[in-house]
Design a protein around this motif. Sequence first.
Motif, PDB file in Angstrom:
ATOM      1  N   MET A   1       0.859  -1.186   0.000  1.00  0.00           N
ATOM      2  CA  MET A   1       0.000   0.000   0.000  1.00  0.00           C
ATOM      3  C   MET A   1       0.892   1.232   0.000  1.00  0.00           C
ATOM      4  O   MET A   1       1.941   1.250   0.637  1.00  0.00           O
ATOM      5  CB  MET A   1      -0.878  -0.003   1.245  1.00  0.00           C
ATOM      6  N   THR A   2       0.504   2.249  -0.719  1.00  0.00           N
ATOM      7  CA  THR A   2       1.352   3.434  -0.832  1.00  0.00           C
ATOM      8  C   THR A   2       0.553   4.692  -0.554  1.00  0.00           C
ATOM      9  O   THR A   2      -0.674   4.676  -0.530  1.00  0.00           O
ATOM     10  CB  THR A   2       1.939   3.555  -2.247  1.00  0.00           C
ATOM     11  N   GLU A   3       1.292   5.782  -0.346  1.00  0.00           N
ATOM     12  CA  GLU A   3       0.675   7.085  -0.191  1.00  0.00           C
ATOM     13  C   GLU A   3       1.479   8.088  -0.997  1.00  0.00           C
ATOM     14  O   GLU A   3       2.674   7.937  -1.182  1.00  0.00           O
ATOM     15  CB  GLU A   3       0.644   7.500   1.279  1.00  0.00           C
ATOM     16  N   VAL A   4       0.805   9.127  -1.468  1.00  0.00           N
ATOM     17  CA  VAL A   4       1.488  10.173  -2.204  1.00  0.00           C
ATOM     18  C   VAL A   4       2.265  11.028  -1.219  1.00  0.00           C
ATOM     19  O   VAL A   4       1.769  11.368  -0.160  1.00  0.00           O
ATOM     20  CB  VAL A   4       0.476  11.048  -2.975  1.00  0.00           C
ATOM     21  N   VAL A   5       3.506  11.369  -1.559  1.00  0.00           N
ATOM     22  CA  VAL A   5       4.326  12.219  -0.712  1.00  0.00           C
ATOM     23  C   VAL A   5       4.741  13.440  -1.494  1.00  0.00           C
ATOM     24  O   VAL A   5       4.684  13.453  -2.719  1.00  0.00           O
ATOM     25  CB  VAL A   5       5.566  11.463  -0.186  1.00  0.00           C
ATOM     26  N   SER A  49      12.940   5.323  -0.650  1.00  0.00           N
ATOM     27  CA  SER A  49      11.625   5.401  -0.014  1.00  0.00           C
ATOM     28  C   SER A  49      10.669   4.351  -0.563  1.00  0.00           C
ATOM     29  O   SER A  49       9.696   3.990   0.089  1.00  0.00           O
ATOM     30  CB  SER A  49      11.029   6.805  -0.189  1.00  0.00           C
ATOM     31  N   TRP A  50      10.974   3.843  -1.770  1.00  0.00           N
ATOM     32  CA  TRP A  50      10.166   2.766  -2.352  1.00  0.00           C
ATOM     33  C   TRP A  50      10.671   1.384  -1.960  1.00  0.00           C
ATOM     34  O   TRP A  50      10.019   0.387  -2.246  1.00  0.00           O
ATOM     35  CB  TRP A  50      10.165   2.892  -3.882  1.00  0.00           C
ATOM     36  N   GLY A  51      11.842   1.308  -1.338  1.00  0.00           N
ATOM     37  CA  GLY A  51      12.400   0.005  -0.991  1.00  0.00           C
ATOM     38  C   GLY A  51      12.692  -0.829  -2.215  1.00  0.00           C
ATOM     39  O   GLY A  51      12.458  -2.041  -2.240  1.00  0.00           O
ATOM     40  N   ALA A  52      13.229  -0.181  -3.271  1.00  0.00           N
ATOM     41  CA  ALA A  52      13.442  -0.851  -4.559  1.00  0.00           C
ATOM     42  C   ALA A  52      14.926  -1.103  -4.822  1.00  0.00           C
ATOM     43  O   ALA A  52      15.801  -0.547  -4.152  1.00  0.00           O
ATOM     44  CB  ALA A  52      12.859   0.007  -5.679  1.00  0.00           C
ATOM     45  N   THR A  60      11.345  -2.862  -8.437  1.00  0.00           N
ATOM     46  CA  THR A  60      11.302  -4.229  -7.939  1.00  0.00           C
ATOM     47  C   THR A  60      12.233  -4.307  -6.728  1.00  0.00           C
ATOM     48  O   THR A  60      13.085  -3.437  -6.550  1.00  0.00           O
ATOM     49  CB  THR A  60      11.769  -5.218  -9.027  1.00  0.00           C
ATOM     50  N   PRO A  61      12.103  -5.316  -5.875  1.00  0.00           N
ATOM     51  CA  PRO A  61      11.185  -6.445  -5.940  1.00  0.00           C
ATOM     52  C   PRO A  61       9.792  -6.078  -5.435  1.00  0.00           C
ATOM     53  O   PRO A  61       9.590  -4.998  -4.889  1.00  0.00           O
ATOM     54  CB  PRO A  61      11.841  -7.450  -4.994  1.00  0.00           C
ATOM     55  N   GLU A  62       8.862  -6.998  -5.624  1.00  0.00           N
ATOM     56  CA  GLU A  62       7.536  -6.817  -5.044  1.00  0.00           C
ATOM     57  C   GLU A  62       7.660  -6.814  -3.519  1.00  0.00           C
ATOM     58  O   GLU A  62       8.537  -7.461  -2.950  1.00  0.00           O
ATOM     59  CB  GLU A  62       6.595  -7.951  -5.473  1.00  0.00           C
ATOM     60  N   LEU A  63       6.812  -6.061  -2.865  1.00  0.00           N
ATOM     61  CA  LEU A  63       6.877  -5.952  -1.420  1.00  0.00           C
ATOM     62  C   LEU A  63       6.031  -7.036  -0.757  1.00  0.00           C
ATOM     63  O   LEU A  63       4.844  -7.180  -1.061  1.00  0.00           O
ATOM     64  CB  LEU A  63       6.392  -4.579  -0.970  1.00  0.00           C
ATOM     65  N   ALA A  64       6.655  -7.774   0.132  1.00  0.00           N
ATOM     66  CA  ALA A  64       5.938  -8.826   0.843  1.00  0.00           C
ATOM     67  C   ALA A  64       4.846  -8.216   1.711  1.00  0.00           C
ATOM     68  O   ALA A  64       5.061  -7.225   2.412  1.00  0.00           O
ATOM     69  CB  ALA A  64       6.912  -9.622   1.711  1.00  0.00           C
TER      70      ALA A  64
END
Length: 284
Positions: A1-5, A49-52, A60-64
């Motif tokens: 789930m994400t939010e706009v920053v 911040s996206w953990g990519a 990527t990767p997809e977030l667990a």
Amino acid sequence: MTEVVPGGGLRTVGFPMSKADANPDLWSGAEVSDDQIRALALGAYYCRSWGAYNDTVAFTPELAGSKETRQEATVEGLHDAWGVDNADDARETIRRLLAGMHAPLFTLIHPLAAAASREAYRPDRSSIANGHREFLQVLSQFRGYDNTSGLDRDYDAWLQAIKLGITDGLPQPLNTDATAWDLARVVFIARSAHTAGYLDEEEAWTHMLAGLEIAQQHYRNWRQFGSGFLTGAIFWAATRDLAAAKEQVGERRRMLSALHSRPSSPWRRVALHPGTPVFGTTPS
């Protein structure tokens, strides 16, 4: 789930920045050139911040445990924060960022606001600030801005940011080249548009490498680039919400400091310019 920053980016909810900075940066081991790593590293703030991964174009990767796929998140984020819904929208946004979306406004407004902030209060309309506003109102009309987006409004917001001490938390002396703010978002949009399925990988690389070329013309090292990014980010935030801008200074500084210091950071893996020291520790 994400939010706009702020800045048109996204943050992964449940992945706080303070906790993220305690963890190593992610690398997939993909075979990419140093210049490609440099190009991606322009957007290292958003990658973190996206953990990519720092060496793939797609986020990527997809977030667990996430209820959204990366593609779903980027489609949603591009639409909500940028009004980007297809390849043409993405190309136009990238074109505007490469040409200078907010950095030229800062270059125009900051010297005027800085000068006005040093002037003693004068109750009449002969103050330097009023002269600046009249000039910016005329320039706004010439550029076709409407009454809600005039340059004089950005000027007043930034003047208040200076007077309230919000800019005191920025690297000093203040970096007056905020090009990095626009270029970091070139990478964010290119990666997002590829992840969303709007742009193929080759085209995304073309846009990001164009951003790298501009960055190398403007900055000597990642420290200068980071200062330009932070300055532009706070200028952008201040023109929208002074309270939010004040809150962002510390958070963004911590993120950038960690990019300079973490051994796994892309800013520690390659220098901005080939053949120069990796650690940009000289004063900006």
